[in-house]
Each structure stands twice: as C-alpha cells, then as structure tokens.
Design an enzyme around this catalytic site. Structure first.
Site, PDB file in Angstrom:
ATOM      1  N   SER A 193       0.928  -0.939   0.127  1.00  0.00           N
ATOM      2  CA  SER A 193      -0.570  -0.050   0.290  1.00  0.00           C
ATOM      3  C   SER A 193       0.798   0.671  -0.212  1.00  0.00           C
ATOM      4  O   SER A 193       2.383   1.033   1.006  1.00  0.00           O
ATOM      5  CB  SER A 193      -0.776   0.078   1.254  1.00  0.00           C
ATOM      6  OG  SER A 193      -1.207   1.089   1.380  1.00  0.00           O
ATOM      7  N   TYR A 219      -2.191  -0.722  10.417  1.00  0.00           N
ATOM      8  CA  TYR A 219      -1.894  -1.030   9.455  1.00  0.00           C
ATOM      9  C   TYR A 219      -0.793  -0.390   8.897  1.00  0.00           C
ATOM     10  O   TYR A 219      -0.116  -1.435   8.163  1.00  0.00           O
ATOM     11  CB  TYR A 219      -2.863  -0.438   8.350  1.00  0.00           C
ATOM     12  CG  TYR A 219      -3.100  -0.729   6.536  1.00  0.00           C
ATOM     13  CD1 TYR A 219      -3.741  -1.630   6.972  1.00  0.00           C
ATOM     14  CD2 TYR A 219      -3.038  -0.147   5.584  1.00  0.00           C
ATOM     15  CE1 TYR A 219      -3.875  -2.127   5.534  1.00  0.00           C
ATOM     16  CE2 TYR A 219      -3.101  -0.538   4.462  1.00  0.00           C
ATOM     17  CZ  TYR A 219      -3.285  -1.693   4.511  1.00  0.00           C
ATOM     18  OH  TYR A 219      -3.288  -2.023   2.822  1.00  0.00           O
TER      19      TYR A 219
END
Length: 200
Positions: free
Chosen positions: A140, A153
């Site tokens: 990501s 995350y």
C-alpha cells in the site's frame, strides 16, 4: 504478469478474493487464461466464487492449519507446479497508536504480515524445485507513508516492505521473482470491512 504461452496454462494462488483488488485480479487473470485459485476467509465467499466458476478454497491467514490445507490442495491439483502467489488478503485496524492494545496490534500483524509469510514460505520450495515462480505482494501507499489513525495498518505494511525487499535479495538467481506493489486509494469494501472488524 505476461500471458501464459499456448498450451502451458500457468496457475496462481490469490488471497483475499472476496472483494476489491483480489477479486478483480482473479477475474482479470482468468480472462488471460491463467488457472486461478481464488481464496477467501469466509465459507460463503468461497461458495460465491465457486458459482462464478473459480477454483476457490477457504484460506484464513490467521490459521496455520488453514494455510497448510490450502497449500496441500493447490500443490496436489497442480502436481506441484504452482507458478505464482499473489498475497493480497488484509484488513485495516483504525485507531490512534496510543489506543492500540498489544492484542489488537498482534491481530493486525497476524493477518497482514505473519500469515503472508507463512503461506509464502510453504510455497517457495515447490517454486525452487521448478526453478521458476512469481511472488507478488500487494502492499500500500501506507507502506512508505504514514497516516494518522492507521498506525496498525501502517506498521504491518512497513514491515511487509522490509521483509519483501529482503526476500527478493535472497531469491536472486533462483528464477523466483518477487514484486511489491503499492496501490493508493481504491474504491472497494476495504473501509467497510475494517469497520466491521472494529465492531467485533
């Protein structure tokens, strides 16, 4: 990935195919004649993928036995000739870093990092034996840039990037190629899924 050569259908195992990137990648590669093993954590998602024509298996990245069973099934069905792994299954735990419990952070890492590592390491020997393979890690933009209230995350993706870069170096010359992609914002159920995890 390049399209398979004529009469040599290549197979790929994809995690997190219930929605979003995983589902779209599965559909796209199937259209390009790959043999796609589309996995999901929930049995109802596996059944839905099967009705769509996929070879779909249940695979829970938090469960070592589930990972091993999926690996055994895929290697058996491909006669040990799985070409590629696309690690994608993940979720995002929202919250300020100071509010994250040890258990919450561990749960995030179990799914987004440790499960991926376990699955990957169980498949590498088959790729080594054939002298070729592809491992694609779906990271990501939050794997290299921090964002408030996404600490868990961010942590999982930053760690994934370091582990992936190291794996790439260690597999150099084996015929197994390691790639890492870093998508930005994508319209999917990722946020809704993260919210659902928070409400558990």
């Amino acid at each position: 990935m390049p399209a398979p050569e004529a009469n040599s259908t290549r197979s790929i195992l994809i995690t997190g195919c219930s929605s979003g990137i995983g589902l779209h990648v599965a559909r796209g590669l199937r259209e390009r004649s790959y043999r796609v093993f589309a996995t999901a954590r929930k049995e109802q998602d596996v059944e839905r993928l099967q009705t769509e024509g996929f070879e779909s298996l249940q695979l829970d990245l938090d469960d070592t036995q589930s990972i091993q069973e999926a690996v055994n099934t895929v290697l058996q069905r491909t006669s040990g000739k799985l070409y590629a792994l696309f690690n994608n299954g993940a979720y995002g735990q929202a919250g300020a870093v100071e509010d994250l419990s040890r258990a919450t952070l561990l749960a995030q890492l179990e799914t987004n990092l440790l499960g991926w590592h376990d699955l990957t390491c169980r498949l590498i020997p088959a790729m080594r034996e054939r002298g070729e393979g592809r491992i694609i890690q779906n990271s990501s933009v939050l794997g290299f840039a921090a964002m408030p209230y996404r600490g868990a995350y961010n942590c999982s993706k930053f760690a994934l990037e370091g582990l992936t870069d190291t794996l790439r170096l260690e597999l150099a010359g084996t015929g197994i190629h390691v790639s890492l992609i870093e998508p930005g914002p994508i319209r999917s159920r990722f946020r809704a899924n993260a919210h659902a995890m928070f409400l558990k």
